[in-house]
Scaffold this active site. Sequence first.
Site, PDB file in Angstrom:
ATOM      1  N   GLU A 116       0.886  -1.169   0.000  1.00 21.33           N
ATOM      2  CA  GLU A 116       0.000   0.000   0.000  1.00 21.33           C
ATOM      3  C   GLU A 116       0.917   1.211   0.000  1.00 21.33           C
ATOM      4  O   GLU A 116       1.550   1.520   1.009  1.00 21.33           O
ATOM      5  CB  GLU A 116      -0.914   0.001   1.238  1.00 21.33           C
ATOM      6  CG  GLU A 116      -1.788   1.255   1.302  1.00 21.33           C
ATOM      7  CD  GLU A 116      -2.473   1.448   2.656  1.00 21.33           C
ATOM      8  OE1 GLU A 116      -2.833   0.448   3.315  1.00 21.33           O
ATOM      9  OE2 GLU A 116      -2.628   2.620   3.054  1.00 21.33           O
TER      10      GLU A 116
ATOM     11  N   ARG B 227       1.360  10.341   0.337  1.00 25.25           N
ATOM     12  CA  ARG B 227       1.681  11.372   1.340  1.00 25.25           C
ATOM     13  C   ARG B 227       2.882  12.201   0.945  1.00 25.25           C
ATOM     14  O   ARG B 227       3.330  13.037   1.715  1.00 25.25           O
ATOM     15  CB  ARG B 227       1.965  10.717   2.698  1.00 25.25           C
ATOM     16  CG  ARG B 227       0.747  10.090   3.293  1.00 25.25           C
ATOM     17  CD  ARG B 227       1.028   9.441   4.631  1.00 25.25           C
ATOM     18  NE  ARG B 227       0.018   8.428   4.855  1.00 25.25           N
ATOM     19  CZ  ARG B 227       0.028   7.561   5.833  1.00 25.25           C
ATOM     20  NH1 ARG B 227       0.997   7.564   6.712  1.00 25.25           N
ATOM     21  NH2 ARG B 227      -0.936   6.664   5.945  1.00 25.25           N
TER      22      ARG B 227
ATOM     23  N   LYS C 194     -10.490  -1.788   5.580  1.00 25.15           N
ATOM     24  CA  LYS C 194      -9.342  -1.492   6.439  1.00 25.15           C
ATOM     25  C   LYS C 194      -9.885  -0.977   7.759  1.00 25.15           C
ATOM     26  O   LYS C 194     -10.773  -0.116   7.775  1.00 25.15           O
ATOM     27  CB  LYS C 194      -8.482  -0.423   5.751  1.00 25.15           C
ATOM     28  CG  LYS C 194      -7.397   0.193   6.617  1.00 25.15           C
ATOM     29  CD  LYS C 194      -6.482   1.062   5.765  1.00 25.15           C
ATOM     30  CE  LYS C 194      -5.498   1.832   6.629  1.00 25.15           C
ATOM     31  NZ  LYS C 194      -4.331   2.305   5.850  1.00 25.15           N
TER      32      LYS C 194
HETATM   33  C1  3PG Z   1      -1.635   3.823   7.659  1.00 27.90           C
HETATM   34  O1  3PG Z   1      -1.762   4.741   6.886  1.00 27.90           O
HETATM   35  O2  3PG Z   1      -2.212   2.750   7.480  1.00 27.90           O
HETATM   36  C2  3PG Z   1      -0.807   4.017   8.887  1.00 27.90           C
HETATM   37  O3  3PG Z   1      -0.084   5.194   8.842  1.00 27.90           O
HETATM   38  C3  3PG Z   1       0.089   2.873   9.187  1.00 27.90           C
HETATM   39  O4  3PG Z   1       0.167   2.846  10.550  1.00 27.90           O
HETATM   40  P1  3PG Z   1       1.493   2.402  11.316  1.00 27.90           P
HETATM   41  O5  3PG Z   1       2.573   3.388  10.900  1.00 27.90           O
HETATM   42  O6  3PG Z   1       1.147   2.541  12.771  1.00 27.90           O
HETATM   43  O7  3PG Z   1       1.833   1.010  10.922  1.00 27.90           O
END
Ligand code: 3PG
Length: 209
Positions: free
Chosen positions: A41, A45, A129
């Site tokens: 994924e 950003r 999700k």
């Molecule tokens: C996302 O966008 O799914 C999160 O930023 C991922 O979360 P994590 O950095 O806590 O794994």
Amino acid sequence: MADATSVLHVSPVIPVVTIEDPQHAVPVARALADGGVRIIELTLRTDSALESLKLIANEVPDILVGAGTILTPGQADAAASAGAQFLVSPGMTPSLLDHMLQVGIPVLPGVATVGEVMAVLERGLTAMKFFPAGPAGGPDYLSAIGAPIPQVQFCPTGGVTLDSAPGYLSLANVTCVGGSWLTPRAAVEAEDWQRITRLAQGTASLRQH
Ligand code: 3PG
């Protein structure tokens, strides 16, 4: 074309990957694939995210690459044009969800409440999700949702680690988890691809049902 449920079955962990320098995109994807993880994924950003997405889609065919952090209809269109094979949003609004569904590739909408799960279910989707998984209530919360709504499968993401992943994956309504821990920023900036491969290999002991 894969559907969203089959996207959840590719790997026990969907790496949530943020790339600043597009030159890192292909090596990161290859490092993950070398470690046995064949899905990404890629978050939208960074300014160069679409370029990175295009590079991975074109040059690493054994990776299923999706676009994450979809917040607007325009981002969904741009991601699909760049070669995204699925779309992920951190949360859902009815209008964004309707647009994402029109794009024609699998969609994993983010949900954090029972009402949001029901709203997505109304659109006929049963893969979602769960974000932000840890702060929103963790495995206990997901397990409780599974009692009235057993037909939905989740990819909990947000605060999930290699240590906490088994607690989620043991639930009947969790097919995989997501997380950024496979591609630490420091490893990407240092171009330490072997570290990323080792982190990917660390997920081999995790089991999907
Ligand atoms: C996302 O966008 O799914 C999160 O930023 C991922 O979360 P994590 O950095 O806590 O794994």
